[in-house]
Scaffold this motif. Structure first.
Motif, PDB file in Angstrom:
ATOM      1  N   ALA A  51      18.499  40.813  83.132  1.00 46.12           N
ATOM      2  CA  ALA A  51      19.881  41.184  82.815  1.00 46.12           C
ATOM      3  C   ALA A  51      20.849  40.411  83.692  1.00 46.12           C
ATOM      4  CB  ALA A  51      20.062  42.688  83.007  1.00 46.12           C
ATOM      5  N   SER A  61      21.278  40.420  77.794  1.00 45.13           N
ATOM      6  CA  SER A  61      21.444  41.864  77.720  1.00 45.13           C
ATOM      7  C   SER A  61      20.821  42.398  76.453  1.00 45.13           C
ATOM      8  CB  SER A  61      22.940  42.181  77.751  1.00 45.13           C
ATOM      9  OG  SER A  61      23.142  43.521  78.091  1.00 45.13           O
ATOM     10  N   LEU A 119      20.376  47.265  82.261  1.00 39.02           N
ATOM     11  CA  LEU A 119      21.773  46.994  82.570  1.00 39.02           C
ATOM     12  C   LEU A 119      21.910  46.449  83.983  1.00 39.02           C
ATOM     13  CD1 LEU A 119      23.251  50.187  80.954  1.00 39.02           C
ATOM     14  CD2 LEU A 119      23.655  47.841  80.217  1.00 39.02           C
ATOM     15  N   GLY A 121      26.711  48.940  83.976  1.00 40.98           N
ATOM     16  CA  GLY A 121      26.241  47.561  84.001  1.00 40.98           C
ATOM     17  C   GLY A 121      27.026  46.630  84.897  1.00 40.98           C
ATOM     18  N   THR A 122      28.088  47.136  85.530  1.00 33.15           N
ATOM     19  CA  THR A 122      28.929  46.220  86.298  1.00 33.15           C
ATOM     20  C   THR A 122      28.425  46.024  87.714  1.00 33.15           C
ATOM     21  OG1 THR A 122      30.364  48.002  87.027  1.00 33.15           O
ATOM     22  CG2 THR A 122      30.965  46.881  84.998  1.00 33.15           C
ATOM     23  N   MET A 180      25.913  44.637  88.844  1.00 31.00           N
ATOM     24  CA  MET A 180      25.238  43.376  89.138  1.00 31.00           C
ATOM     25  C   MET A 180      26.121  42.405  89.874  1.00 31.00           C
ATOM     26  SD  MET A 180      23.214  42.552  85.727  1.00 31.00           S
ATOM     27  CE  MET A 180      24.570  42.045  84.743  1.00 31.00           C
ATOM     28  N   THR A 216      28.038  43.705  81.051  1.00 32.72           N
ATOM     29  CA  THR A 216      27.248  42.945  82.020  1.00 32.72           C
ATOM     30  C   THR A 216      27.576  41.460  81.943  1.00 32.72           C
ATOM     31  OG1 THR A 216      25.424  42.574  80.475  1.00 32.72           O
ATOM     32  CG2 THR A 216      25.352  44.575  81.807  1.00 32.72           C
ATOM     33  N   ARG A 232      29.321  53.759  93.290  1.00 33.62           N
ATOM     34  CA  ARG A 232      28.572  52.909  92.377  1.00 33.62           C
ATOM     35  C   ARG A 232      27.093  53.255  92.438  1.00 33.62           C
ATOM     36  NH1 ARG A 232      27.670  49.798  89.436  1.00 33.62           N
ATOM     37  NH2 ARG A 232      29.871  49.801  88.962  1.00 33.62           N
ATOM     38  N   ARG A 285      28.562  48.669  76.281  1.00 36.79           N
ATOM     39  CA  ARG A 285      27.888  48.783  77.565  1.00 36.79           C
ATOM     40  C   ARG A 285      27.158  47.500  77.917  1.00 36.79           C
ATOM     41  NH1 ARG A 285      23.690  53.639  78.009  1.00 36.79           N
ATOM     42  NH2 ARG A 285      22.533  52.212  76.655  1.00 36.79           N
ATOM     43  N   ALA A 286      26.498  46.932  76.904  1.00 31.54           N
ATOM     44  CA  ALA A 286      25.785  45.675  77.137  1.00 31.54           C
ATOM     45  C   ALA A 286      26.766  44.559  77.447  1.00 31.54           C
ATOM     46  CB  ALA A 286      24.942  45.319  75.921  1.00 31.54           C
TER      47      ALA A 286
END
Lengths: 244, 354, 304
Positions: free
Chosen positions: A76, A81, C189, A102-103, A105, A157, C171, A153-154
C-alpha cells in the motif's frame, strides 16, 4: 511504461490451484477489467497482488519494485491500493475516521496534515453524500454509500493504482452507474490506473477499456472490451465452446 | 448409534492403544519395584485424565481449563465413600449420616464418582455450552476456580485445605490399567458414534453443521458429560493411588500437565491423547530424575527445581508453533494397509483426484 | 453513613483493579483475538523485577527503593517491556494461528514465567515495602478510607480517560481501532501490523505494571501468585462484558467488584469464605441470560 507486471503468478490453497501461471502487464493510466465466471480465480489474483495471500509461484512487479509476497502495508505504501469485495467498512468508526485511516502512511512527511486535508476535501467533492454524514458511524450507511466510502478510503492513500474487487456486487444498477461515473472522473483527474474485477462483462463493455477474461485460473482472452463484446470470442470463452 | 463398518475399520485404534498400555504394565511387572509401579500407575491415571479431556476438547474444539474440577469432585467422592466411618467422622464431621456410614470398595467409589461428576458436568455444561468457544474456555476456568474455592473452604465436608487421609490405597497396577482401557474404549466408542460425528462437524464448520440440524450446545453437552464422568472416575482412582486428597492437587498444576499432554500428543485424535501422556511422562520422569541429582564421579549434577514445568511449557509452546496438530497430527494409530480388516470391495473409487 | 461510604469505596477500588485487568486483556484480544493467560504472571514479574533474586523471606530490594516519581515509570516500563518481549518472542509466531492455539500458548507462557520466578525467588511470599505512605487512611464524611484506595480509583479513572482520548484522538489510536475491527483491511490501507500489535502489548503491559504497583502496596508482599486472583476475575469480566469490547470489559470489571464487595457485606460470616464461589455463581447466572455478554461484541462472529 508498465506499472504492474505479473510473471507466471500462481496461487494455491493447499491442493487447490486458484490461479495458474498468469502473466500480464498493466500500463500507467490504463483501465483493465478482469471478468469471468465464479471461481475463476479473479479475487485470488487480486489478493496476491495486494499481498493478502502470498503467491505460490511467479513474480509481481509494481513501479519497479518486486512486491511478490510482501506485506499488504508495504505494498500500500508503494502506491497500490486494493478495495476488497464486500464493502468492508470499519463499522464502528465514523465516515471521516474511515477515510483518515489510510493517511498514516505519509505521516512522517512534511506538510502531511495539509495534504491529508486536501485529499479529504477532494474525496468529499467526489462523493458529496459522504460529506453530509461525515460523523455518522460507517456501519449505518447504505450499500451504495459504503461502496463509495471504501473507494474514497482507498483514494486517501494517494495511490497510483487502485484495484477494486466487484464494486457492483449487491448494488442496484443506478447506484452502480453513479459509482462508476465517479470512478472514471477520478481516473481522469488524478491519472489513476484502475484494475477492476467484475463478474459481469457488460459493465466493462459499457465503460470501455481493456478486458481480460479469466476461467479456471487462467487468462483466456485479453483485448479491448468493446471489440471483444461484439465478437463471438467472448461467448466461446465464457462457455467453453470448441474446447474439449 | 454407530455404524458397524466404521466400528470395524477403526477398531484397531483402541486395540493398539490398549496393547501399548498393557505393554507398559508388563514392564512394571518385570521391573518389580514399588516406586516404578507407582510411576506406571501415575501414567495410567494421566491416560484416564487426558483421554477424558480429549472426549470433550478434541471433538468440540473448545479448550476446557476446568476438567480437573471433575477429577476433584471424584477424588472427594472416594474420600466420602471409602474411608472408615470413624475416621471420616473426625476429619469431615459435617457429612450426612447415611454418607458417614457408607463404606464401599474402591471400584464402587470410582463408579459413584463418575456419576457424581457427570451430574455436575450436566449442570455446569447446560450453561457453559451455549457460550462461544473462547468465552466457554474462560468460563471453564471459572468453574475450576469455583470448585477449588468451595472445596478449600467447606471445612465440615471436605476438611478444607487439610489433607484428608485414610483412603484405602490400591497398589496393584491392574485396576488402573483396566480403568485406563475402559476410558480408551469409551472414548473411541463416543468418537465414532453419531454424537461424536455431529460434534466434530460442528467443530469444523459450525454454520454448516447448524444448518444441517445439529444442535451444537446439545452435542457439546453430551461430550462434556461423558468426559466429566471419565474425569470423575480418574479422580477417585487418583485418591486411591496415594491415599489422601486435597483440593490443590486438582488445580492449576494438574490442569497444566494434562493440557500439555493433550496438546503435544495432538488434540485431534484419541491416539494423540494417549501418546501425549506416554511421551511427556517420559520427559517429566527424566527431568525429575535430573532434578534429584545425577552422580557423575565426585559431583552431583542437579537441575534446579521448577525446571520441569519450564521445560514442559517450552515444549508446549514449540509444538504449538511448529506442529499445532501435535505429534500425531490428527491421525490415529491404525494397522498398516496390508493388515487392514476390510475386503477389497469397500476401498472406494480409486481414481478420485486429490 | 460512614460504613456505607466504606463499602462504596471498597467496591470502586476492587472494581478498578478488575477493570484495569480486563482492559489489559481486551486490548490484546481486540487486535489479535488472543486471550493472554500470561497476563497475571506479567503482573507478578513486575513486582519481582524490583527485587534481587533470593529465597529469603524478606526481600532484598533493588530498585524498590527508588523515589516514587522514578519508581512508577520504571515499573510501567518494565511491564511494557516484558509484554512486548512476550509478543516478539512467542506470540508473533502465532499470528496466523487460531484463537484456541494462541490461548493455550499464552497459558503455557504464563507457567514458564511463573516457574522462572519460582526458581529465582522460591514460593515463599516476601515482604516488601512499596510506597508505604499510601496506606494511611483518609477521613471522608466519617469513613476512614485508605489513601491507596482513593489513588487506585483515581488512577483507574485517569487511565480510562487517557486511553479513550488516545484511541479516539490520536492517529495511532485510530489505527488500533481500525485494526481491531478488521486487521487485514487496515493493513491494506498501510497500517503497520507489527506496530499496532506491539502498541497494544505495551499498553497492556503498562496496565499490568499498574496493577502490580497497587497490589504490592496494598498487601506489602511479593508473591508469585499475586496476579492470579485479580486476573481470573478480569478474564470473567471480559467474557461477561462481551469479548472484544473495551467498554464492556471495564463495565463488567466494576460490576464484578461491586458484586464481590456486596457479597462480602451481606453474606453471613460462615459463608464469607465462599464469597468467590458466589461471585462465580452470579456470573454463571448472567451468562444464562446473556451468553454474548453485556455489550455486543464486534468482529467475533464469522462471516458466512
Amino acid at each position: 511504461m508498465s506499472l504492474l507486471t505479473l510473471s507466471n503468478v500462481s496461487v494455491r490453497y493447499g491442493r487447490l490451484t486458484a490461479v495458474r501461471e498468469v502473466t500480464f502487464s498493466l500500463a500507467e493510466g490504463e483501465i483493465l477489467f478482469i471478468t469471468g465466471p465464479n471461481g475463476a480465480g479473479k479475487s485470488s489474483l487480486l489478493r496476491a497482488i495486494a499481498g493478502v495471500t502470498p503467491p505460490s509461484g511467479g513474480r509481481i512487479d509494481f513501479a519497479d519494485h518486486d512486491i511478490t509476497g510482501r506485506a499488504p502495508e508495504d505494498i500500500a505504501r508503494l502506491g497500490l491500493s486494493m478495495v476488497p469485495e464486500g464493502r468492508d467498512v470499519f463499522g464502528s468508526l465514523t465516515i471521516e475516521e474511515n477515510l483518515m485511516v489510510g493517511t498514516g502512511m505519509h505521516a512522517k512527511e512534511r506538510g502531511w496534515k495539509t495534504r491529508a486535508a486536501t485529499e479529504l476535501e477532494a474525496v468529499y467533492a467526489t462523493f458529496p453524500i459522504l460529506k453530509d454524514r461525515r460523523h455518522s458511524q460507517a456501519g449505518l450507511l447504505s450499500g451504495g454509500q459504503q461502496q463509495m466510502l471504501v473507494i474514497g478510503r482507498a483514494l486517501m492513500t494517494n495511490p497510483r493504482l487502485v484495484a477494486i474487487d466487484e464494486p457492483s456486487l449487491g448494488l442496484a444498477p443506478n447506484i452502480t452507474d453513479q459509482v462508476y461515473e465517479r470512478l472514471i472522473a477520478l481516473r481522469a483527474m488524478r491519472k489513476l490506473t484502475l484494475l477492476i474485477v467484475e463478474q459481469s462483462s457488460t459493465r466493462a463493455m459499457l465503460v470501455g477499456g481493456r478486458m481480460m477474461l479469466m476461467r479456471g485460473g487462467e487468462i483466456v482472452l485479453d483485448g479491448d472490451a468493446r471489440a471483444l463484446g461484439q465478437s463471438e470470442a467472448l461467448q466461446a470463452a465464457y462457455f467453453g465452446y470448441g474446447e474439449h | 448409534m454407530m455404524s458397524p463398518s466404521v466400528a470395524r475399520r477403526t477398531f484397531a485404534t483402541p486395540v493398539l492403544l490398549g496393547l501399548l498400555l498393557i505393554a507398559f504394565a508388563l514392564v512394571a511387572v518385570a521391573v518389580g519395584s514399588k516406586p516404578f509401579n507407582q510411576t506406571i500407575i501415575d501414567i495410567f491415571l494421566k491416560v484416564i485424565f487426558v483421554v477424558g479431556l480429549w472426549v470433550f476438547v478434541g471433538n468440540s474444539g473448545v479448550i476446557s481449563f476446568g476438567h480437573i474440577a471433575f477429577a476433584c469432585l471424584g477424588g472427594y467422592v472416594a474420600a466420602w465413600t471409602t474411608i472408615k466411618p470413624m475416621m471420616k467422622g473426625m476429619s469431615m464431621p459435617g457429612l450426612p449420616d447415611w454418607l458417614m456410614q457408607t463404606e464401599i470398595p474402591y471400584w464402587g467409589s470410582a463408579i459413584v464418582a463418575a456419576g457424581w461428576a457427570a451430574l455436575w458436568a450436566l449442570i455446569f455444561g447446560s450453561v457453559l455450552m451455549r457460550l462461544s468457544g473462547i468465552a466457554a474456555s474462560i468460563a471453564t476456568f471459572a468453574m475450576l476456580a469455583m470448585v477449588n474455592s468451595i472445596y478449600s473452604n467447606w471445612e465440615s465436608v471436605t476438611a478444607a485445605t487439610s489433607s484428608v487421609v485414610g483412603i484405602p490405597i490400591i497398589r496393584s497396577i491392574w485396576p488402573y490399567l483396566i480403568a485406563a482401557l475402559i476410558s480408551v474404549f469409551a472414548a473411541w466408542a463416543y468418537g465414532i458414534s453419531r454424537h461424536g460425528l455431529a460434534l466434530r462437524a460442528a467443530r469444523d464448520e459450525p454454520t454448516a453443521a447448524a444448518a444441517s440440524g445439529i444442535d451444537i450446545p446439545r452435542a457439546r453437552l453430551i461430550a462434556f458429560v461423558i468426559s466429566g464422568a471419565i474425569m470423575g472416575m480418574g479422580g477417585a482412582l487418583y485418591s486411591h493411588s496415594i491415599g489422601i486428597v486435597t483440593p490443590d492437587t486438582y488445580y492449576l498444576g494438574l490442569t497444566f500437565i494434562t493440557l500439555s499432554m493433550l496438546v503435544v500428543g495432538g488434540m485431534g485424535s484419541l491416539s494423540g491423547a494417549v501418546l501425549g501422556v506416554l511421551i511427556l511422562s517420559t520427559l517429566i520422569q527424566t527431568l525429575r530424575w535430573l532434578e534429584a541429582g545425577v552422580q557423575v564421579g565426585e559431583t552431583t549434577f542437579a537441575l534446579p527445581g521448577g525446571v520441569q514445568e519450564i521445560a514442559l511449557g517450552v515444549v508446549m509452546i514449540l509444538i504449538l508453533m511448529f506442529r499445532p496438530a501435535g505429534i500425531m497430527g490428527n491421525k490415529d494409530l491404525s494397522l498398516p494397509q496390508w493388515a487392514a480388516l476390510e475386503t477389497k470391495g469397500s476401498q472406494g473409487p480409486k481414481n478420485l483426484k486429490t | 453513613m460512614g460504613s456505607l461510604l466504606q463499602v462504596v469505596f471498597d467496591a470502586l477500588s476492587l472494581g478498578s483493579l478488575y477493570a484495569l485487568g480486563a482492559l489489559g486483556i481486551a486490548l490484546i484480544f481486540g487486535v489479535m483475538r488472543l486471550v493472554n493467560f500470561a497476563h497475571g504472571d506479567v503482573i507478578a514479574a513486575c513486582v519481582f523485577a524490583l527485587l534481587w533474586p533470593s529465597v529469603d523471606a524478606v526481600a532484598i530490594i533493588f530498585a524498590g527503593n527508588l523515589p516514587w516519581y522514578l519508581l512508577i515509570p520504571f515499573v510501567l516500563a518494565i511491564g511494557a517491556a516484558l509484554s512486548v518481549a512476550s509478543e516478539v518472542v512467542v506470540f508473533r509466531r502465532f499470528r496466523r494461528a487460531n484463537p484456541a492455539t494462541m490461548m493455550i500458548a499464552s497459558f503455557a507462557l504464563g507457567f514458564v514465567i511463573r516457574y522462572f520466578l519460582l526458581m529465582l525467588f522460591s514460593s515463599r511470599p516476601k515482604s516488601i515495602s512499596l510506597l508505604p505512605s499510601l496506606s494511611q487512611p483518609v477521613e471522608i464524611l466519617g469513613a476512614r478510607i485508605p489513601l491507596l484506595q482513593l489513588i487506585t480509583i483515581a488512577v483507574t479513572m485517569a487511565v480510562l480517560f487517557g486511553l479513550t482520548a488516545f484511541l479516539r484522538r490520536t492517529r495511532f489510536g485510530l489505527e488500533m481501532r481500525a485494526a481491531a475491527e478488521n486487521f487485514t483491511m487496515a493493513r491494506m490501507l498501510g497500517v503497520r501490523a507489527n506496530r499496532v500489535i506491539m502498541g497494544a502489548f505495551a499498553l497492556s503491559g503498562a496496565l499490568a505494571a499498574a496493577i502490580a504497583l497497587i497490589l504490592g502496596s496494598q498487601t506489602g508482599t511479593a508473591n508469585i501468585m499475586m496476579g492470579a486472583s485479580v486476573m481470573l476475575m478480569a478474564f470473567i469480566a471480559t467474557v461477561i462484558g462481551g469479548m472484544g469490547s473495551l467498554a464492556g470489559a471495564v463495565l463488567a470489571g466494576f460490576l464484578l467488584g461491586t458484586i464481590a464487595t456486596v457479597m462480602q457485606v451481606i453474606l453471613p460470616p460462615d459463608a464469607r469464605a465462599f464469597r468467590d464461589a458466589f461471585v462465580y455463581g452470579a456470573v454463571i447466572l448472567v451468562l444464562i441470560f446473556r451468553p454474548q455478554g453485556l455489550l455486543s461484541a464486534r468482529g467475533t462472529k464469522e462471516r458466512v
